[in-house]
Design a protein around this motif. Structure first.
Motif, PDB file in Angstrom:
ATOM      1  N   GLN A  21    -113.425  10.649-119.696  1.00  0.00           N
ATOM      2  CA  GLN A  21    -113.942  12.064-119.564  1.00  0.00           C
ATOM      3  C   GLN A  21    -113.533  12.888-120.737  1.00  0.00           C
ATOM      4  N   THR A  50    -118.046  13.997-114.834  1.00  0.00           N
ATOM      5  CA  THR A  50    -118.794  13.190-115.748  1.00  0.00           C
ATOM      6  C   THR A  50    -118.186  13.702-117.128  1.00  0.00           C
ATOM      7  N   ASN A 272    -121.608  14.067-105.524  1.00  0.00           N
ATOM      8  CA  ASN A 272    -122.183  12.743-106.222  1.00  0.00           C
ATOM      9  C   ASN A 272    -121.203  11.540-106.135  1.00  0.00           C
TER      10      ASN A 272
END
Length: 485
Positions: A21, A50, A272
Motif C-alpha cells: 500500500q 489500492t 471491489n
C-alpha cells in the motif's frame, strides 16, 4: 519467533500477502475490535484498498486489553485462516496500524476519532453496547454508564466517546463522520444514529443539530462465522505459517457485507472486495436475522440442552436439523422479496456452513446476550404470523427452549438480564406458567400483541413444561410435525 514486520521473511510461502500500500487517503476507527471485525470489515478494507487509494484502521477495545496485547507487539499484523471440509488457506492482514484500550487512555481514543484523516467509524459492540431499552427502543438513560457519560465524565460508552470527538471535530472544522454499525440489529445504522442524537439532545451547545447535518449512519448487514480462536488453533497456524501469531483468526470461506449507500465523506472501495452497496439493506438483513441468526440461536439453546458443544455437532443431530429446516420454512413467508435474494438457495448455503466441522463454533458463545437478540430473531416472526392468524410452532418452541435454558440462570452464558431470570424463577418456585407469564410480561422482549394474549402465554407455558418434562428430542419432533415437516 513472533509475527511482526521485521519477521515477515520467516513466513512460509503458502501465506497470501497483500499488495504493497502506497498512499493512505483515510482512516477508519473501529470501536469494539474483536475477532469478527478482523475477519470481516478489516478484510474488506484491505482488499478494497489500492496503492493509490489506501486506508488504515485504528482499533479500539472498549474493555479488555487482550487484542491490543496480541496485535501491537506484532505491528498490527495477524493472519486469517479459512477452513472448510479439510482444506485451509491462510492470508496476512496488514491494514490495522494500532489498537487502543479505551479505559486506559480515553483521551487517545477521542483524539483519533476527532482526527482530520478519520472519515469512518465502524462498530462491533454487540447488542448491549447500544444501551437501548428493549421495551421502548429509546436510550437506556438510567444505566450508570450512560449517566456517567451524560455528566461529562471520562467516557464509558460509545456515546460518550463519539460526543467528545464530535465536539472537537466541529470546533476544528474536521468535518462529519460516517458511522457504520456492523452488529446484528435491525436497522442498525438508523438505530445507532437515533440513540446518538438522543444522547446529544441532552446537551445545550447545539452539537445535536450539527451532527444531524454532518453524520451519516448507513444500515448494514454483515455475515461471516468467526469462532473464538483456541490454543489449538494458534498452534495449528504457527505450524502452518512458520511463526507464532497471537492474533490468529479462524473462519469460513463465506463472507457478506451489504451497506446502504449513505456516506458523509470518503470511503474505501469496498465493492471491489465484494461488498454490496445498495439502496435498501432491509431484505438482506431480514433474511439473515430470520434464517441464519434465528437458526443459530435455536441450535445454541436446544443444542446445549442436548449436551452438544458446537454448531456442527448440533446440526448433525437429525431431529434438530429437521426442526431448524422447518423453522426456517416458517420464517420464509415473512421475508421481503428482492433481486438476488433466493431464500431456498440461502437456506441450503446456511445448512452447509453450519455443517462445516472445521469451524469449532461454540454454542455457548452464540447463546450469550440472548435477551438482546431474540426480539429480532424469533419474536418478530411470531408476532407477524400471529397478526396474520398463523401459528408458529417451531418459533414458539425455540422461545420455550430459551425459557427453559434461563431456568438455570447462574450457569447460563452471559446475559444482561441474567439476574432477572434467576429472580423470576426463584419467586415462581416451580410454577412454570407463572414464570413464563412474568418472563413474557416483564422483560420487554415481547410486544403488546403477545404480552396481552392469554392464549399465547398459555401455549408457551405448555411448551416449556413439555420441554422440561419430556425432553428436547420429543418436543422438537412434535413441533416439526405440527409445522408440516
Amino acid at each position: 519467533m513472533r509475527l511482526s514486520r521485521a519477521n515477515l521473511s520467516a513466513l512460509t510461502n503458502n501465506v497470501a500477502r497483500p499488495a504493497a500500500q502506497g498512499v493512505t487517503n483515510g482512516r477508519i476507527v473501529h470501536l469494539g475490535i474483536g475477532a469478527f471485525h478482523r475477519a470481516h470489515q478489516a478484510i474488506y478494507t484491505q482488499d478494497g484498498s489500492t496503492p493509490d487509494d489506501g486506508w488504515r484502521i485504528t482499533g479500539v477495545s472498549l474493555r479488555s486489553p487482550a487484542v491490543r496485547d496480541a496485535l501491537n507487539p506484532q505491528d498490527g499484523l495477524y493472519t486469517v485462516t479459512e477452513q472448510s471440509n479439510g482444506v485451509a488457506s491462510t492470508r496476512l492482514v496488514t491494514v490495522i496500524d494500532n489498537v487502543l484500550v479505551a479505559p486506559e487512555n480515553p483521551e487517545a481514543v477521542i483524539a483519533v476519532l476527532a482526527a482530520h484523516d478519520t472519515h469512518i467509524v465502524t462498530l462491533t459492540v454487540t447488542e448491549k453496547g447500544y444501551y437501548r431499552d428493549t421495551a421502548t427502543g429509546r436510550l437506556l438513560v438510567s444505566d450508570p454508564a450512560i449517566e456517567n457519560d451524560v455528566r461529562g465524565n471520562s467516557p464509558q460508552t460509545i456515546y460518550g466517546f463519539l460526543s467528545a470527538a464530535l465536539a472537537l471535530r466541529r470546533r476544528a472544522g474536521a468535518g462529519g463522520l460516517t458511522l457504520i454499525s456492523c452488529d446484528n440489529l435491525s436497522g442498525n445504522g438508523t438505530l445507532l444514529l437515533n440513540l446518538l442524537l438522543e444522547f446529544l439532545d441532552g446537551r445545550d451547545d447545539g452539537l445535536a443539530e450539527w451532527a444531524r447535518g454532518h453524520i451519516r449512519a448507513p444500515d448494514t448487514m454483515v455475515d461471516r462465522i468467526v469462532p473464538a480462536t483456541t490454543a489449538a488453533d494458534r498452534a495449528f497456524v504457527a505450524s502452518a505459517i512458520g511463526v507464532e501469531d497471537a492474533g490468529a483468526i479462524m473462519t469460513e470461506p463465506f463472507r457478506q457485507w451489504v451497506i446502504e449507500d449513505s456516506f458523509a465523506g470518503p470511503r474505501p472501495q469496498w465493492e471491489n472486495a465484494g461488498a454490496q452497496i445498495v439502496a435498501d439493506v432491509a431484505p438482506f438483513e431480514l433474511a439473515k436475522l430470520r434464517l441464519l441468526n434465528a437458526s443459530h440461536s435455536t441450535l445454541a439453546y436446544a443444542g446445549l440442552q442436548l449436551q452438544y458443544d458446537y454448531v456442527h455437532q448440533a446440526i448433525a443431530d437429525p431431529v434438530l436439523r429437521d426442526f431448524v429446516v422447518a423453522q426456517m420454512a416458517e420464517a420464509v413467508p415473512t421475508l421481503i422479496a428482492a433481486p438476488g435474494l433466493d431464500a431456498r438457495a440461502y437456506i441450503t448455503a446456511i445448512l452447509a456452513r453450519f455443517a462445516n466441522a472445521d469451524l469449532h463454533h461454540r454454542l455457548d458463545q452464540i447463546a450469550m446476550d440472548g435477551s438482546q437478540k431474540l426480539p429480532q430473531r424469533w419474536v418478530a416472526t411470531v408476532t407477524e404470523r400471529f397478526a396474520a392468524g398463523q401459528a408458529s410452532p417451531c418459533h414458539l418452541l425455540s422461545v420455550a427452549a430459551w425459557i427453559a435454558y434461563t431456568a438455570d440462570a447462574p450457569a447460563i452464558a452471559d446475559d444482561p438480564l441474567q439476574a432477572r431470570y434467576a429472580a423470576i424463577w426463584a419467586e415462581a418456585a416451580g410454577d412454570v406458567p407463572l414464570a413464563v407469564q412474568r418472563l413474557v410480561g416483564e422483560l420487554g422482549l415481547f410486544g403488546p400483541e403477545l404480552r396481552q394474549c392469554p392464549a399465547f402465554i398459555a401455549t408457551l407455558a405448555g411448551a416449556v413444561a413439555a420441554w422440561q418434562q419430556d425432553g428436547p428430542g420429543v418436543a422438537l419432533r412434535a413441533a416439526t410435525k405440527a409445522d408440516g415437516g
